[in-house]
Design a protein around this motif. Structure first.
Motif, mmCIF file in Angstrom:
data_model
loop_
_atom_site.group_PDB
_atom_site.id
_atom_site.type_symbol
_atom_site.label_atom_id
_atom_site.label_comp_id
_atom_site.label_asym_id
_atom_site.label_seq_id
_atom_site.Cartn_x
_atom_site.Cartn_y
_atom_site.Cartn_z
ATOM 1 N N VAL A 89 13.735 -12.788 37.388
ATOM 2 C CA VAL A 89 13.829 -11.385 37.788
ATOM 3 C C VAL A 89 12.462 -10.865 38.211
ATOM 4 O O VAL A 89 11.433 -11.474 37.918
ATOM 5 N N ASP A 94 14.663 -5.305 34.810
ATOM 6 C CA ASP A 94 15.788 -6.090 35.311
ATOM 7 C C ASP A 94 16.422 -6.923 34.196
ATOM 8 O O ASP A 94 17.624 -7.175 34.211
ATOM 9 N N ASN A 148 15.968 -8.407 43.741
ATOM 10 C CA ASN A 148 16.707 -7.360 44.444
ATOM 11 C C ASN A 148 17.044 -7.816 45.864
ATOM 12 O O ASN A 148 16.276 -8.559 46.477
ATOM 13 N N GLU A 185 18.011 -2.664 38.663
ATOM 14 C CA GLU A 185 17.905 -1.776 37.505
ATOM 15 C C GLU A 185 19.042 -0.748 37.436
ATOM 16 O O GLU A 185 19.449 -0.336 36.364
#
Length: 202
Positions: A89, A94, A148, A185
């Motif tokens: 991550v 996260d 992400n 998140e």
């Protein structure tokens, strides 16, 4: 004649300090500063002590680089965790997001950022050498990339895949249950669970 300001200088310094925090705009910084100076001395002291204590007692886990008080962290030392799975991550937040899903039972590796050449963040700024060392040490069967879904996140996934492919470890990424451009998140538990279950080979 010098210009005067309605904001006392100590409050202005507090506003500027709060404004430097992520996600705190100028108006929010003003509201927080004025709230803090009106609060009781006990509450203000408790906040100051909490900040100092967190800075003094929290460190990086020597294995996964997550934030922890005890080293190694509780996740790394949990015997119920699948030691052959490592989820990579970007940030410590996260890890919390994935843990909320309740479905992942492996270990983590926190990069503390992603590749971003425009901001001068290269591989040497991330904890990639530690990730490679963990895989080289043996016992890791799969590395799940949970960055992400951004251009920088995808570039980081590709870099890690190239870094680890000579070691014979399986490298997967979260499925596209996560909307493009969204931060991990803020993803809900169901979306994260589906993304974990439907992860794909890179």
């Amino acid at each position: 004649m010098p210009e005067t300001t309605a904001t006392p200088e100590p409050i202005q310094r507090l506003i500027e300090a709060l404004h430097r925090l992520p996600g705190v705009g100028p108006k929010s910084a003003q509201r927080l500063a004025y709230h803090l100076v009106r609060t009781s001395p006990q509450e203000a002291d408790a906040l100051a002590r909490a900040i100092v204590e967190a800075r003094e007692r929290i460190r990086y886990c020597s294995r996964c680089l997550n934030l922890t008080e005890a080293d190694p962290c509780a996740v790394c030392t949990d015997p119920r965790r699948d030691q052959s799975l490592v989820c990579v991550v970007e940030q410590p937040l996260d890890v919390l997001a994935i843990e909320r899903s309740g479905i992942y039972r492996g270990l983590y590796h926190v990069l503390h950022g992603i590749l971003n050449p425009m901001e001068g963040i290269g591989p040497e700024h991330l904890h990639l050498s530690e990730l490679r060392a963990r895989v080289e040490a043996g016992g890791v069967a799969e590395v799940i990339m949970a960055t992400n879904p951004s251009l920088e996140g995808e570039a980081t996934v590709m870099y890690v895949q190239r870094l680890l492919s000579p070691l014979g470890v399986r490298v997967t990424r979260l499925a596209r249950g996560l909307p493009s451009g969204a931060d991990l998140e803020y993803a809900d538990a169901v979306t994260l669970a589906r993304a974990l279950e439907g992860r794909q080979e890179i």
